[in-house]
Design a protein around this motif. Structure first.
Motif, PDB file in Angstrom:
ATOM      1  N   THR A 214      -2.756   4.138 -13.736  1.00 24.15           N
ATOM      2  CA  THR A 214      -2.484   2.639 -12.907  1.00 24.15           C
ATOM      3  C   THR A 214      -2.966   1.114 -13.848  1.00 24.15           C
ATOM      4  OG1 THR A 214      -3.990   4.231 -11.115  1.00 24.15           O
ATOM      5  CG2 THR A 214      -3.994   1.957 -10.920  1.00 24.15           C
ATOM      6  N   THR A 227       7.456   0.439  -3.955  1.00 21.99           N
ATOM      7  CA  THR A 227       7.500   0.492  -1.986  1.00 21.99           C
ATOM      8  C   THR A 227       8.955  -0.148  -1.753  1.00 21.99           C
ATOM      9  OG1 THR A 227       5.683  -0.523  -1.337  1.00 21.99           O
ATOM     10  CG2 THR A 227       5.366   1.668  -2.008  1.00 21.99           C
ATOM     11  N   TRP A 233       4.220   1.632  -6.072  1.00 23.88           N
ATOM     12  CA  TRP A 233       3.822   2.855  -5.226  1.00 23.88           C
ATOM     13  C   TRP A 233       2.193   3.965  -5.572  1.00 23.88           C
ATOM     14  CZ3 TRP A 233       2.409   8.139  -6.860  1.00 23.88           C
ATOM     15  CH2 TRP A 233       2.300   9.323  -5.495  1.00 23.88           C
ATOM     16  N   THR A 234       1.611   4.200  -5.051  1.00 23.30           N
ATOM     17  CA  THR A 234       0.433   5.111  -5.016  1.00 23.30           C
ATOM     18  C   THR A 234      -0.199   6.402  -4.424  1.00 23.30           C
ATOM     19  OG1 THR A 234      -1.664   3.772  -3.991  1.00 23.30           O
ATOM     20  CG2 THR A 234      -1.389   3.011  -6.340  1.00 23.30           C
ATOM     21  N   ASN A 235      -0.901   6.954  -5.444  1.00 16.48           N
ATOM     22  CA  ASN A 235      -0.780   8.522  -4.125  1.00 16.48           C
ATOM     23  C   ASN A 235      -2.108   8.665  -3.528  1.00 16.48           C
ATOM     24  OD1 ASN A 235      -2.931   8.998  -5.722  1.00 16.48           O
ATOM     25  ND2 ASN A 235      -2.350  10.372  -7.446  1.00 16.48           N
ATOM     26  N   ASP A 236      -2.276   9.631  -3.484  1.00 12.70           N
ATOM     27  CA  ASP A 236      -3.704   9.689  -1.865  1.00 12.70           C
ATOM     28  C   ASP A 236      -4.994   8.918  -2.671  1.00 12.70           C
ATOM     29  OD1 ASP A 236      -1.739   9.549   0.104  1.00 12.70           O
ATOM     30  OD2 ASP A 236      -2.823  12.111   0.225  1.00 12.70           O
ATOM     31  N   GLY A 237      -4.849   9.376  -3.599  1.00  7.21           N
ATOM     32  CA  GLY A 237      -6.329   8.870  -4.559  1.00  7.21           C
ATOM     33  C   GLY A 237      -6.283   7.373  -4.977  1.00  7.21           C
ATOM     34  N   GLY A 238      -4.755   6.754  -4.984  1.00 11.93           N
ATOM     35  CA  GLY A 238      -4.725   5.426  -5.301  1.00 11.93           C
ATOM     36  C   GLY A 238      -4.383   5.314  -7.099  1.00 11.93           C
ATOM     37  N   ASP A 239      -3.711   6.485  -7.652  1.00 10.79           N
ATOM     38  CA  ASP A 239      -3.274   6.750  -8.878  1.00 10.79           C
ATOM     39  C   ASP A 239      -1.874   5.861  -8.881  1.00 10.79           C
ATOM     40  OD1 ASP A 239      -5.420   7.734 -10.050  1.00 10.79           O
ATOM     41  OD2 ASP A 239      -4.996   9.517  -8.854  1.00 10.79           O
TER      42      ASP A 239
END
Length: 460
Positions: A214, A227, A233-239
């Protein structure tokens, strides 16, 4: 008759003068010099003798690479700009000849391997280790607890966070790489720690969180996936993740690995060596450069698997002069499906490009019904036994199989639904180890994010 000749007395013959003396010492010296030069060309990595700059990315490919896919991270600008077909062919032939002559040998002689100054042998009985985070090392009580466990049992290895899940490099590494230096936190006193490992002969493995980063992705978005609105772009965990197709990322990660080797680590473990999960469902909507793999297209499963294998092959080749082993973590289910559509992990392709494979086969990570078990977390021996049988079958199909070194569970997955999990302690850890040994392997690693490991286990 000539008068002068007839009247001159006959003269005695003088001995012929000797020619120059043949210098055997000079000849032997020249022959020795030629032999040494040939050995240098064939057997020693060019970067160690100034024949190539280490910053120029070497050509590398996995064993499954095609000719077009196995090009070096940095392609030759001259060959790319040549317009004459004859010149292109000549350049290609020259490049091939150079690679054959100057490639690093499979086994680099010890005297040509980098010496970090720390003498720590590969465990004769196989790697049996625990994971430690930066907190696990800097917390005196927790650290001593784990050192005592290593002293009192057959455990002999520590997998240490060198580059953590966010991209922080936890210690001062010997490098001139600006990106590596910028990521260092110096949380760990690496020199003192490595001296302890040498004194106790604890085998040190550097865990490098690879494409999950990150910090760097945020600082340099061009290294990542963007994006539609230009955000990282990050996943649902913000990574956030680095783009595996980006060869600048390869260079950074491998420099981190080389620096770890210089610091004394004997094994480099690449974790998160993959694309984000479910990438096949959204990857086409993101903006990123596929580089040498552009011809495949963003929807290509093959491209993702190829670039992950190619990265490992490249890293392994670059690390040969350092004398370290190279290992990689993978999801356990990759062994079952062999090739994953989104994350780019292919068991066969990865296992042929590393020295050891560490599949994460925690019983808690398998869904209900897997291996014919209602709730796998309740059956630690059965899960590991079923997995190892599948892995052994795949390994037997490979020409150069990797060492099996699975990650085992020493934590309680209380986040699962009630009735589907159990408390893990010495008995559950023992069952997993027994299953590994019963299937012919002798290496394993234990994972607990809190770094609190079970005592009273036969760590055989």
């Amino acid at each position: 008759m000539d008068q002068n000749q007839s009247n001159q007395p006959t003269q005695s013959k003088q001995p012929a003068p000797h020619g120059p003396k043949f210098n055997w010492k000079l000849v032997l010296s020249l022959i020795a010099g030629i032999i040494i030069s040939l050995l240098l060309i064939i057997g020693i990595r060019t970067e160690w003798y100034g024949l190539a700059n280490e910053t120029n990315t070497a050509q590398s490919s996995s064993s499954a690479s095609t000719a077009s896919e196995s090009s070096a991270p940095e392609s030759s600008a001259s060959s790319a700009s040549t317009t004459s077909s004859d010149n292109e062919a000549a350049a290609a032939e020259l490049s091939a000849n150079q690679n054959n002559l100057l490639a690093t040998p499979k086994n680099v002689p010890d005297k040509f391997v980098y010496d970090s100054g720390y003498d720590i042998a590969y465990p004769a009985e196989g790697v049996k280790g625990i994971y430690l985070s930066a907190d696990g090392v800097t917390n005196p009580t927790l650290y001593q607890q784990n050192i005592d466990l290593l002293d009192k049992t057959n455990l002999n290895t520590v997998v240490l966070d060198v580059k953590d899940d966010y991209g922080n490099i936890t210690m001062d590494l010997p490098t001139e790489g600006a990106a590596v230096n910028a990521a260092e936190t110096n949380a760990i006193d690496g020199k003192t720690l490595m001296q302890t490992f040498e004194d106790k002969q604890i085998y040190p493995i550097a865990r490098i969180t690879t494409f999950k980063d990150t910090n760097l992705a945020t600082a340099e978005p061009e290294r990542s996936f963007l994006t539609a609105d230009g955000q990282v772009w990050t996943n649902d965990g913000g990574d956030a993740f680095l783009n595996p197709y980006n060869k600048d990322n390869w260079a950074y990660l491998v420099e981190t690995a080389k620096s770890s080797a210089r610091a004394g680590f004997k094994d480099i473990q690449f974790d998160y060596v993959r694309f984000p999960e479910a990438f096949e469902t959204f990857g086409e909507t993101l903006t990123y450069d596929m580089g040498d793999y552009a011809e495949y297209g963003k929807d290509s499963t093959e491209a993702r698997q190829q670039v992950i294998a190619d990265f490992l092959a490249y890293a392994r080749e670059e690390l040969k002069p350092y004398g370290v082993h190279v290992s990689a973590d993978m999801f356990g289910y990759v062994t079952d499906v062999v090739a994953t559509p989104g994350i780019g992990q292919n068991f066969n392709m990865m296992a042929e490009n590393v020295d050891a494979i560490s599949a994460m086969i925690y019983p808690s990570h398998w869904g209900p019904g897997y291996f014919g078990l209602d709730y796998p977390d309740l059956h630690p021996y059965e899960v590991v036994d079923a997995y190892m049988k599948k892995e052994n079958t795949l390994m037997q199909e490979l020409d150069s199989p990797a060492i099996s070194r699975p990650w085992l569970q020493d934590f309680t997955a209380s986040y699962l639904a009630d009735g589907t999990w159990k408390e893990y302690g010495p008995a559950e850890v023992q069952e997993q180890i027994d299953a590994v040994i019963d299937n012919g392997a002798n290496e394993y690693l234990l994972w607990d994010a809190a770094n609190e490991y079970s005592p009273d286990v036969d760590y055989k």
